[in-house]
Design an enzyme around this catalytic site. Structure first.
Site, PDB file in Angstrom:
ATOM      1  N   HIS A 195       9.389  -7.726   2.016  1.00  0.00           N
ATOM      2  CA  HIS A 195       8.323  -7.119   1.193  1.00  0.00           C
ATOM      3  C   HIS A 195       7.627  -6.060   2.048  1.00  0.00           C
ATOM      4  O   HIS A 195       8.280  -5.122   2.516  1.00  0.00           O
ATOM      5  CB  HIS A 195       7.400  -8.264   0.745  1.00  0.00           C
ATOM      6  CG  HIS A 195       6.439  -7.951  -0.361  1.00  0.00           C
ATOM      7  ND1 HIS A 195       6.417  -6.770  -1.040  1.00  0.00           N
ATOM      8  CD2 HIS A 195       5.422  -8.699  -0.886  1.00  0.00           C
ATOM      9  CE1 HIS A 195       5.440  -6.803  -1.952  1.00  0.00           C
ATOM     10  NE2 HIS A 195       4.819  -7.959  -1.870  1.00  0.00           N
TER      11      HIS A 195
ATOM     12  N   HIS B  20      15.933  -2.891  -4.282  1.00  0.00           N
ATOM     13  CA  HIS B  20      14.694  -3.342  -4.919  1.00  0.00           C
ATOM     14  C   HIS B  20      15.053  -4.250  -6.085  1.00  0.00           C
ATOM     15  O   HIS B  20      16.063  -4.024  -6.756  1.00  0.00           O
ATOM     16  CB  HIS B  20      13.880  -2.140  -5.434  1.00  0.00           C
ATOM     17  CG  HIS B  20      12.466  -2.481  -5.720  1.00  0.00           C
ATOM     18  ND1 HIS B  20      12.065  -2.991  -6.925  1.00  0.00           N
ATOM     19  CD2 HIS B  20      11.372  -2.431  -4.928  1.00  0.00           C
ATOM     20  CE1 HIS B  20      10.766  -3.221  -6.870  1.00  0.00           C
ATOM     21  NE2 HIS B  20      10.316  -2.894  -5.678  1.00  0.00           N
TER      22      HIS B  20
ATOM     23  N   ASP C  90       9.464   1.890   1.341  1.00  0.00           N
ATOM     24  CA  ASP C  90       9.300   1.622   2.769  1.00  0.00           C
ATOM     25  C   ASP C  90      10.242   2.432   3.640  1.00  0.00           C
ATOM     26  O   ASP C  90      10.074   2.475   4.858  1.00  0.00           O
ATOM     27  CB  ASP C  90       9.508   0.122   3.053  1.00  0.00           C
ATOM     28  CG  ASP C  90       8.336  -0.693   2.568  1.00  0.00           C
ATOM     29  OD1 ASP C  90       7.207  -0.209   2.711  1.00  0.00           O
ATOM     30  OD2 ASP C  90       8.552  -1.784   2.027  1.00  0.00           O
TER      31      ASP C  90
END
Ligand code: CMC
Length: 426
Positions: free
Chosen positions: A266, A308, A365
């Protein structure tokens, strides 16, 4: 609102009907609250990949098309035209603020930017080498021991005060986690500054000399915060809701969310991406060996910053951040070779059948660490930055949950696979 019905038939021909609840956008959800009563069974869905846990009007993701909306507004428009604090108001209240509403909100946030002096002592009690996320999760949890006057969760004014306190104090606490780690004095907030400028001042200034940062750096950080502000029912938001569903106070609930965010699958991924790029750059790994490891089912390694649960197309936030990297590195300098390497790695995965078949694209990210590095944010602060930006999303969901007439304690079921009942020996 409901007109589709699904019928479930067992082997004896007994049928039960289940209505579909439709939202504004996205697939409908088969309503199964009475499944056990009708069939004697529960559902089994590890990772909740097919389970809607609540009704929400805060944000929406279309993973097929790579769309993210906050209160209906597309993320690219918010990143271009809005400010982080305006987005906070929007997420909390549902509508963009008028000028007066924004001024009131801004002064309420400014009223709460300082923390109790004992919180500074509390942070000083951590070991000098404590990870900033360890300090953050502990300190946010500890806020409930300092702000008793806003802990009555049945009181809407208390709930709002706690929400404003969290949004206002997170930058102060985040900067203190960093300063403690570096042995630097804690800087008080300066309410003459805007939200992001104030954070940068608390992070980087020292009492001995004047401090100024570039407006490009401040805008880049503001956009990063906008991009991380909310993302519907992800692991940390669901954790906040689950913790809060027992009636836990908002500070404890947000601390639970921070703990959930910390993991590398995460929010911890931004730090892991830089470690991965570093090891390609400095430790003899190549793009080819890194991709081969990510594809090897006997190796637990995953390509960090890729894939994802919901996006099966480009993460729209990653697109904006990649653009921002170009601008920022052109203007401020930064780790251009690392950005070039990231672009090369992205191209290699886009051409690779493993990633194409599984629809694994760069997520938010993948590029965010490069921007944070260019802003001189140290790597162990990356996930803290994510937590600071996401606090508004978490608390908006916590508030929404408390307005939901269907709200009750979250309590999943299980398939028990342990020993059958047996007698204690003797
Ligand atoms: N590298 C290599 N293979 C991957 C990756 C990856 N990053 N992500 C997924 N896969 C493979 C996975 O092995 C599986 O393959 P197979 O079908 O052969 O078993 C397939 O793709 C589906 O993966 P999954 O584990 O079922 O997907 P998930 O929805 O449970 O996990 C994820 C989503 C984000 C945890 C995962 O993609 C991952 O671990 N990515 C790397 C960590 C990361 O970048 N996290 C940041 C997420 S975005 C920001 C945030 O939410 O905080």
């Amino acid at each position: 609102m409901t007109n589709r019905i699904f019928t479930l038939t067992d082997q004896d021909g007994k049928s039960s009907e289940f209505a579909v609840q439709e939202g504004t956008h996205g697939p409908g959800c088969i309503s199964i609250s009475d499944l056990y009563a009708k069939t004697g069974c529960f559902t089994y869905d590890p990772g909740f990949g097919a389970t809607g846990s609540c009704k929400s009007s805060i944000s929406f993701i279309n993973g097929e098309e790579g769309i993210l909306l906050h209160r209906g507004y597309p993320i690219d428009q918010l990143a271009e035209k809005s400010s982080y604090l305006e987005l906070c108001y929007l997420l909390l209240n549902g509508e963009l603020p008028s000028e007066t509403e924004f001024a009131e909100f801004d002064s309420s946030i400014k009223l709460h930017t300082m923390v109790h002096e004992n919180i500074r002592d509390f942070i000083n009690g951590f070991r000098y080498d404590a990870h900033p996320m360890a300090m953050l999760v502990g300190t946010v949890g500890a806020l409930s021991s300092f702000y008793h006057d806003s802990l009555d969760i049945s009181n809407p004014e208390h709930r709002q005060t706690s929400a404003h306190r969290l949004i206002a104090k997170l930058p102060t606490i985040a900067s203190y986690c960093y300063r403690h780690h570096r042995g630097l004095p804690f800087m008080y907030p300066d309410n003459n500054l805007g939200y992001v400028d104030n954070f940068m001042q608390m992070m980087f200034s020292v009492p001995a000399q004047d401090y100024k940062h570039s407006s490009t750096a401040a805008r880049a950080l503001e956009v990063m915060m906008i991009l991380h502000a909310d993302h519907e029912q992800n692991a940390s938001t669901s954790t906040v809701r689950l913790a809060g569903s027992s009636g836990a106070n908002p500070f404890a609930s947000i601390a639970a969310g921070i703990a959930s965010l910390w993991g590398p699958a995460h929010g911890g991924a931004n730090e892991a991406v830089i470690n991965m790029l570093d090891s390609i750059y400095n430790s003899g790994e190549t793009i080819e060996t890194t991709i081969a490891r990510a594809k090897d089912k006997n190796d637990p390694f995953r390509l960090m910053g890729f894939g994802h649960r919901v996006y099966k197309n480009f993460d729209p936030r990653a697109k904006i951040i990649a653009g921002l990297c170009h601008e920022l590195l052109d203007e401020l300098g930064g780790d251009q070779p690392m950005f070039d390497l990231a672009l090369e790695l992205e191209q290699a995965t886009l051409a690779d059948d493993y990633f194409k078949e599984r629809r694994l694209y760069p997520n938010v990210d993948f590029y965010s660490g490069i921007i944070l590095r260019a802003l001189n944010i140290p790597m162990n602060m990356f996930t803290v930055m994510f937590a600071m930006a996401r606090t508004v999303g978490w608390i908006s969901h916590w508030l929404e949950m408390h307005h939901d007439p269907e709200f009750r304690i979250g309590r999943p079921r299980q398939i028990y696979i342990g020993h059958a009942k047996r007698d204690y020996p003797g």
